[in-house]
Design a protein around this motif. Structure first.
Motif, PDB file in Angstrom:
ATOM      1  N   PHE A 237       0.812  -1.211   0.000  1.00 16.96           N
ATOM      2  CA  PHE A 237       0.000   0.000   0.000  1.00 16.96           C
ATOM      3  C   PHE A 237       0.852   1.271   0.000  1.00 16.96           C
ATOM      4  O   PHE A 237       0.447   2.304   0.530  1.00 16.96           O
ATOM      5  CB  PHE A 237      -0.972  -0.020   1.186  1.00 16.96           C
ATOM      6  CG  PHE A 237      -2.017  -1.091   1.050  1.00 16.96           C
ATOM      7  CD1 PHE A 237      -3.108  -0.908   0.213  1.00 16.96           C
ATOM      8  CD2 PHE A 237      -1.882  -2.307   1.712  1.00 16.96           C
ATOM      9  CE1 PHE A 237      -4.056  -1.903   0.053  1.00 16.96           C
ATOM     10  CE2 PHE A 237      -2.837  -3.305   1.567  1.00 16.96           C
ATOM     11  CZ  PHE A 237      -3.922  -3.104   0.736  1.00 16.96           C
ATOM     12  N   ALA A 238       2.018   1.159  -0.642  1.00 22.93           N
ATOM     13  CA  ALA A 238       2.805   2.366  -0.923  1.00 22.93           C
ATOM     14  C   ALA A 238       2.004   3.246  -1.876  1.00 22.93           C
ATOM     15  O   ALA A 238       1.071   2.774  -2.549  1.00 22.93           O
ATOM     16  CB  ALA A 238       4.150   1.987  -1.519  1.00 22.93           C
ATOM     17  N   SER A 239       2.366   4.502  -1.968  1.00 18.67           N
ATOM     18  CA  SER A 239       1.557   5.458  -2.738  1.00 18.67           C
ATOM     19  C   SER A 239       1.354   5.021  -4.180  1.00 18.67           C
ATOM     20  O   SER A 239       0.246   5.138  -4.725  1.00 18.67           O
ATOM     21  CB  SER A 239       2.200   6.843  -2.694  1.00 18.67           C
ATOM     22  OG  SER A 239       3.532   6.797  -3.198  1.00 18.67           O
ATOM     23  N   ALA A 240       2.398   4.493  -4.830  1.00 17.50           N
ATOM     24  CA  ALA A 240       2.268   4.069  -6.224  1.00 17.50           C
ATOM     25  C   ALA A 240       1.289   2.903  -6.358  1.00 17.50           C
ATOM     26  O   ALA A 240       0.552   2.798  -7.353  1.00 17.50           O
ATOM     27  CB  ALA A 240       3.632   3.680  -6.793  1.00 17.50           C
ATOM     28  N   LYS A 241       1.255   2.013  -5.348  1.00 17.96           N
ATOM     29  CA  LYS A 241       0.358   0.864  -5.396  1.00 17.96           C
ATOM     30  C   LYS A 241      -1.092   1.300  -5.174  1.00 17.96           C
ATOM     31  O   LYS A 241      -2.019   0.791  -5.828  1.00 17.96           O
ATOM     32  CB  LYS A 241       0.757  -0.158  -4.322  1.00 17.96           C
ATOM     33  CG  LYS A 241       2.252  -0.434  -4.210  1.00 17.96           C
ATOM     34  CD  LYS A 241       2.835  -1.047  -5.430  1.00 17.96           C
ATOM     35  CE  LYS A 241       4.317  -1.307  -5.288  1.00 17.96           C
ATOM     36  NZ  LYS A 241       4.707  -2.200  -4.188  1.00 17.96           N
ATOM     37  N   VAL A 242      -1.300   2.237  -4.253  1.00 18.11           N
ATOM     38  CA  VAL A 242      -2.643   2.743  -4.000  1.00 18.11           C
ATOM     39  C   VAL A 242      -3.187   3.441  -5.244  1.00 18.11           C
ATOM     40  O   VAL A 242      -4.359   3.282  -5.607  1.00 18.11           O
ATOM     41  CB  VAL A 242      -2.650   3.705  -2.793  1.00 18.11           C
ATOM     42  CG1 VAL A 242      -4.013   4.375  -2.636  1.00 18.11           C
ATOM     43  CG2 VAL A 242      -2.278   2.954  -1.518  1.00 18.11           C
ATOM     44  N   LEU A 243      -2.326   4.208  -5.919  1.00 18.01           N
ATOM     45  CA  LEU A 243      -2.740   4.867  -7.153  1.00 18.01           C
ATOM     46  C   LEU A 243      -3.143   3.838  -8.202  1.00 18.01           C
ATOM     47  O   LEU A 243      -4.168   3.998  -8.887  1.00 18.01           O
ATOM     48  CB  LEU A 243      -1.610   5.747  -7.688  1.00 18.01           C
ATOM     49  CG  LEU A 243      -1.858   6.398  -9.058  1.00 18.01           C
ATOM     50  CD1 LEU A 243      -3.080   7.310  -9.005  1.00 18.01           C
ATOM     51  CD2 LEU A 243      -0.619   7.156  -9.527  1.00 18.01           C
ATOM     52  N   THR A 281       4.377  -3.618 -13.644  1.00 15.20           N
ATOM     53  CA  THR A 281       3.148  -4.264 -13.192  1.00 15.20           C
ATOM     54  C   THR A 281       2.108  -3.243 -12.755  1.00 15.20           C
ATOM     55  O   THR A 281       0.925  -3.577 -12.626  1.00 15.20           O
ATOM     56  CB  THR A 281       3.421  -5.203 -12.003  1.00 15.20           C
ATOM     57  OG1 THR A 281       3.939  -4.443 -10.904  1.00 15.20           O
ATOM     58  CG2 THR A 281       4.408  -6.289 -12.384  1.00 15.20           C
ATOM     59  N   LEU A 282       2.525  -2.010 -12.518  1.00 17.92           N
ATOM     60  CA  LEU A 282       1.603  -0.983 -12.029  1.00 17.92           C
ATOM     61  C   LEU A 282       1.070  -0.091 -13.142  1.00 17.92           C
ATOM     62  O   LEU A 282       0.513   0.974 -12.876  1.00 17.92           O
ATOM     63  CB  LEU A 282       2.299  -0.123 -10.962  1.00 17.92           C
ATOM     64  CG  LEU A 282       2.823  -0.891  -9.745  1.00 17.92           C
ATOM     65  CD1 LEU A 282       3.461   0.062  -8.747  1.00 17.92           C
ATOM     66  CD2 LEU A 282       1.707  -1.677  -9.073  1.00 17.92           C
ATOM     67  N   ASP A 283       1.220  -0.523 -14.374  1.00 21.04           N
ATOM     68  CA  ASP A 283       0.676   0.213 -15.511  1.00 21.04           C
ATOM     69  C   ASP A 283      -0.758  -0.265 -15.754  1.00 21.04           C
ATOM     70  O   ASP A 283      -0.966  -1.425 -16.119  1.00 21.04           O
ATOM     71  CB  ASP A 283       1.535  -0.029 -16.753  1.00 21.04           C
ATOM     72  CG  ASP A 283       1.017   0.701 -17.977  1.00 21.04           C
ATOM     73  OD1 ASP A 283       0.031   1.462 -17.859  1.00 21.04           O
ATOM     74  OD2 ASP A 283       1.603   0.511 -19.059  1.00 21.04           O
ATOM     75  N   PRO A 284      -1.765   0.601 -15.541  1.00 19.99           N
ATOM     76  CA  PRO A 284      -3.152   0.143 -15.733  1.00 19.99           C
ATOM     77  C   PRO A 284      -3.464  -0.225 -17.180  1.00 19.99           C
ATOM     78  O   PRO A 284      -4.447  -0.912 -17.444  1.00 19.99           O
ATOM     79  CB  PRO A 284      -3.988   1.339 -15.280  1.00 19.99           C
ATOM     80  CG  PRO A 284      -3.098   2.527 -15.454  1.00 19.99           C
ATOM     81  CD  PRO A 284      -1.711   2.026 -15.158  1.00 19.99           C
ATOM     82  N   ASN A 285      -2.626   0.236 -18.136  1.00 20.27           N
ATOM     83  CA  ASN A 285      -2.808  -0.127 -19.542  1.00 20.27           C
ATOM     84  C   ASN A 285      -2.188  -1.479 -19.867  1.00 20.27           C
ATOM     85  O   ASN A 285      -2.368  -1.997 -20.962  1.00 20.27           O
ATOM     86  CB  ASN A 285      -2.175   0.906 -20.473  1.00 20.27           C
ATOM     87  CG  ASN A 285      -2.672   2.309 -20.238  1.00 20.27           C
ATOM     88  OD1 ASN A 285      -1.986   3.265 -20.528  1.00 20.27           O
ATOM     89  ND2 ASN A 285      -3.864   2.465 -19.689  1.00 20.27           N
ATOM     90  N   GLY A 286      -1.413  -2.014 -18.934  1.00 19.13           N
ATOM     91  CA  GLY A 286      -0.551  -3.146 -19.252  1.00 19.13           C
ATOM     92  C   GLY A 286      -1.213  -4.505 -19.193  1.00 19.13           C
ATOM     93  O   GLY A 286      -2.327  -4.688 -18.703  1.00 19.13           O
TER      94      GLY A 286
END
Length: 452
Positions: A237-243, A281-286
């Motif tokens: 739940f780091a900021s990048a993961k929450v985003l 892995t944190l790219d919502p387009n990916g």
């Protein structure tokens, strides 16, 4: 990665089963024996007949968009059995506007795109209580990639939740046992038998770098994840993961959090957010997000259906209006300036096309990553802007396509100095001649011709 998939298909058709130097030599030393060492994807292999007819990266791009469309069509069919037409159409629109789905117009091809229709088939069989069709659909889903075995196991969790809830929703224990049995069995066979055959022992050490914040070995990583929940939750739940989680939920106005089907998204979402550092892995387009988006869409259908059953179609449609409005706010996550720019024909396109036309058939090649998929129908291909375990001289390929502008070639900022040095070295190599030099695009051909 797109160039790699092109090369794997092309080499397989030439009798070199599953070989792809683009990634198998870049990340692994010694190189993998074949694609099976990286991932086991039977579904990807089914594209071979189509690629044999049209051996071009465009074939894979068309398949990717068609797979996304097939997933949407199956979602509509599922929603139509639960909702009225207006509400079902609204949920479908939200799904089509989801960055993972909408982003397929600009994102590279990955075999995981084939998971979209397969997952919807699993949900359809589940909803209609057809156990034989459910087993067949699970097999189709598992054929996309070995780690989807974890997603299959999530259906066991959904069945257990139905049992705990009581009532008539519980389908019976065979619905709980079957997905876990198939998922675990397939993952074990893939990881313990098929992947080692392709050199997959090396993959474990490569993957551990993603989760290096937990330990140095797979055993240490799993142990700390389980025994140090504070650290695990801090990473997840780091900021990048929450985003990232918000970007996945926003198109559905976070409604899936109220539906059991969202449990199916958990394994894929966990793989994405448990990485030690922010990454692809944190790219919502990916491609890592296909299963997450599909499961969340089905959960949204279930929640709207529950509201419709309890309060009526009018209230359900009002909820869908909110959902659709939320989806519209998510469009920039998929169609930002960078991704839209990729849809435009670049000013130097004619120069690129001229260079590609001069590359000898079946020559070994090198090119910047952004252009490599256009020439990846080659026995050996390397990305000029990538630096890993490639030969220092890139094996002196028979043809080299260069863009003298690293920004235009979309070379990552941290690689541009090394890219410029490698380009300068190649241009100064007396063993090459300039077959073309136009608009900053240079084609070098080896003077001895090699095996071309």
């Amino acid at each position: 990665d797109q160039a790699y998939h092109v090369q794997v298909l092309w080499n397989t058709l030439q009798g070199r089963f599953g070989q792809g130097s683009v990634l198998q030599e870049l990340y692994f030393d010694p190189p993998l024996a074949n694609h099976g060492g990286l991932h086991v994807s039977v579904a990807f292999a089914t594209l071979l007949p189509l690629f044999a007819v049209v051996p071009h990266v465009g074939t894979l791009l068309v398949v990717k968009v068609l797979a996304a469309g097939a997933g949407a069509a199956l979602l509509l069919r599922l929603a139509s059995g639960v909702l009225d037409r207006a509400s079902a159409t609204a949920v479908l629109a939200a799904y089509l506007l989801h960055p993972t789905v909408l982003g397929q117009w600009t994102h590279d091809f990955y075999p995981e795109a084939l998971a979209a229709p397969a997952l919807m088939l699993v949900f359809l069989a589940w909803e209609r209580r057809r156990i034989a069709w459910f087993a067949a659909a699970l097999a189709a889903l598992l054929s996309v990639r070995e780690d989807l075995g974890f997603t299959a196991c999530a259906f066991t969790a959904v069945a257990v939740l139905e049992r705990l809830a009581g009532g008539t929703s519980f389908r019976g224990w065979r619905w709980a046992v079957l997905p876990a049995a198939l998922g675990i069995a397939w993952y074990v066979v893939a990881a313990r038998v098929l992947m080692p055959w392709g050199g997959g022992q090396v993959v474990a050490s490569n993957v551990t770098r993603w989760y290096g914040g937990y330990g140095d070995t797979p055993a240490e990583i799993v142990r700390r994840m389980l025994l140090d929940p504070v650290h695990t939750l801090t990473v997840a739940f780091a900021s990048a993961k929450v985003l990232y989680l918000w970007q996945m939920l926003r198109p559905f106005a976070a409604l899936p959090l109220l539906g059991r089907a969202a449990v199916v998204a958990l394994p894929a979402a966990a793989i994405n957010i448990l990485v030690s550092e922010a990454g692809p892995t944190l790219d919502p387009n990916g491609h890592y997000s296909f299963v997450v988006a599909g499961a969340l869409a089905v959960a949204a259908v279930a929640v709207v259906g529950h509201v419709s059953a309890r309060s009526g179609p009018a209230q359900a449609f009002a909820l869908c209006v909110v959902l659709l409005g939320s989806a519209l706010t998510a469009v920039p996550d998929a169609l930002n300036a960078t991704s839209v720019g990729r849809l435009r024909r670049p000013a130097h396109a004619a120069a690129i096309e001229a260079a590609l036309a001069l590359v000898p058939p079946h020559a070994t090649v090198a090119a910047p990553s952004d252009y490599l998929s256009l020439v990846a129908c080659a026995p050996v291909a390397y990305a000029v802007d990538r630096f890993g375990h490639y030969p220092p001289d890139l094996g002196r390929p028979e043809a080299v396509v260069l863009d003298l502008d690293p920004v235009r070639a979309r070379v990552l900022p941290e690689r541009r100095d090394r890219y410029a040095a490698r380009v300068a070295w190649l241009l100064a190599d007396p063993g090459y001649e300039r077959a073309l030099d136009r608009d900053g695009i240079v084609l070098l051909l080896r003077r001895d011709g090699g095996g071309a």
